[in-house]
Design a protein around this motif. Structure first.
Motif, PDB file in Angstrom:
ATOM      1  N   ASN A   1       0.858  -1.174   0.000  1.00 19.77           N
ATOM      2  CA  ASN A   1       0.000   0.000   0.000  1.00 19.77           C
ATOM      3  C   ASN A   1       0.899   1.229   0.000  1.00 19.77           C
ATOM      4  O   ASN A   1       1.780   1.362   0.850  1.00 19.77           O
ATOM      5  N   ARG A   2       0.683   2.122  -0.948  1.00 19.73           N
ATOM      6  CA  ARG A   2       1.547   3.296  -1.093  1.00 19.73           C
ATOM      7  C   ARG A   2       1.407   4.271   0.059  1.00 19.73           C
ATOM      8  O   ARG A   2       2.364   4.956   0.403  1.00 19.73           O
ATOM      9  N   SER A   3       0.236   4.358   0.667  1.00 18.69           N
ATOM     10  CA  SER A   3       0.038   5.346   1.724  1.00 18.69           C
ATOM     11  C   SER A   3       0.363   4.820   3.121  1.00 18.69           C
ATOM     12  O   SER A   3       0.849   5.567   3.964  1.00 18.69           O
TER      13      SER A   3
ATOM     14  N   ASN B   1       0.381  -1.721 -12.018  1.00 20.07           N
ATOM     15  CA  ASN B   1       0.814  -0.526 -11.304  1.00 20.07           C
ATOM     16  C   ASN B   1       0.498   0.754 -12.078  1.00 20.07           C
ATOM     17  O   ASN B   1       0.202   1.782 -11.472  1.00 20.07           O
ATOM     18  N   ASN B   2       0.564   0.726 -13.394  1.00 21.77           N
ATOM     19  CA  ASN B   2       0.388   1.936 -14.179  1.00 21.77           C
ATOM     20  C   ASN B   2      -1.021   2.149 -14.698  1.00 21.77           C
ATOM     21  O   ASN B   2      -1.378   3.294 -14.995  1.00 21.77           O
ATOM     22  N   TYR B   3      -1.815   1.121 -14.830  1.00 17.31           N
ATOM     23  CA  TYR B   3      -3.148   1.273 -15.398  1.00 17.31           C
ATOM     24  C   TYR B   3      -4.278   1.169 -14.373  1.00 17.31           C
ATOM     25  O   TYR B   3      -5.412   1.473 -14.690  1.00 17.31           O
TER      26      TYR B   3
ATOM     27  N   CYS C   1       0.385  -1.356  -4.992  1.00 15.31           N
ATOM     28  CA  CYS C   1       1.254  -1.616  -6.145  1.00 15.31           C
ATOM     29  C   CYS C   1       1.958  -2.950  -5.934  1.00 15.31           C
ATOM     30  O   CYS C   1       2.214  -3.373  -4.814  1.00 15.31           O
ATOM     31  N   ILE C   2       2.260  -3.600  -7.037  1.00 16.42           N
ATOM     32  CA  ILE C   2       2.962  -4.879  -6.990  1.00 16.42           C
ATOM     33  C   ILE C   2       4.446  -4.588  -6.889  1.00 16.42           C
ATOM     34  O   ILE C   2       5.014  -3.865  -7.715  1.00 16.42           O
TER      35      ILE C   2
END
Length: 82
Positions: free
Chosen positions: A7-9, A69-71, A77-78
């Motif tokens: 998790n990015r956050s 990750n990009n779409y 994100c993986i």
């Protein structure tokens, strides 16, 4: 195949098998796949029909981590696949 997502956050990490990943992130996976199809189709829309590629989920899975990750636009994100 085991997929490590982060998790990015919150920096929380999960390690999931592919089937469980697809179930847990069903909407994000579907959104990423649709955006991938839309992007790839736009690149070849002016080519003659016989040169246009029929995209499948296998094409999406060739670069699975990058495509997801990009779409997907997800907070997750993986970060690894093994």
């Amino acid at each position: 195949m085991r997929i490590t997502v982060k998790n990015r956050s919150t920096s929380e990490q999960l390690v999931l098998p592919l089937a469980e990943f697809k179930e847990k992130f069903k909407t994000e996976f579907a959104l990423a796949y649709q955006n991938y199809i839309r992007h790839e189709t736009a690149k070849t829309e002016y080519l003659p029909e016989f040169m246009q590629k029929r995209l499948t989920e296998a094409d999406f899975m060739l670069s699975f981590a990058w495509n997801f990750n990009n779409y997907s636009g997800s907070d997750w994100c993986i970060i690894g696949i093994r």
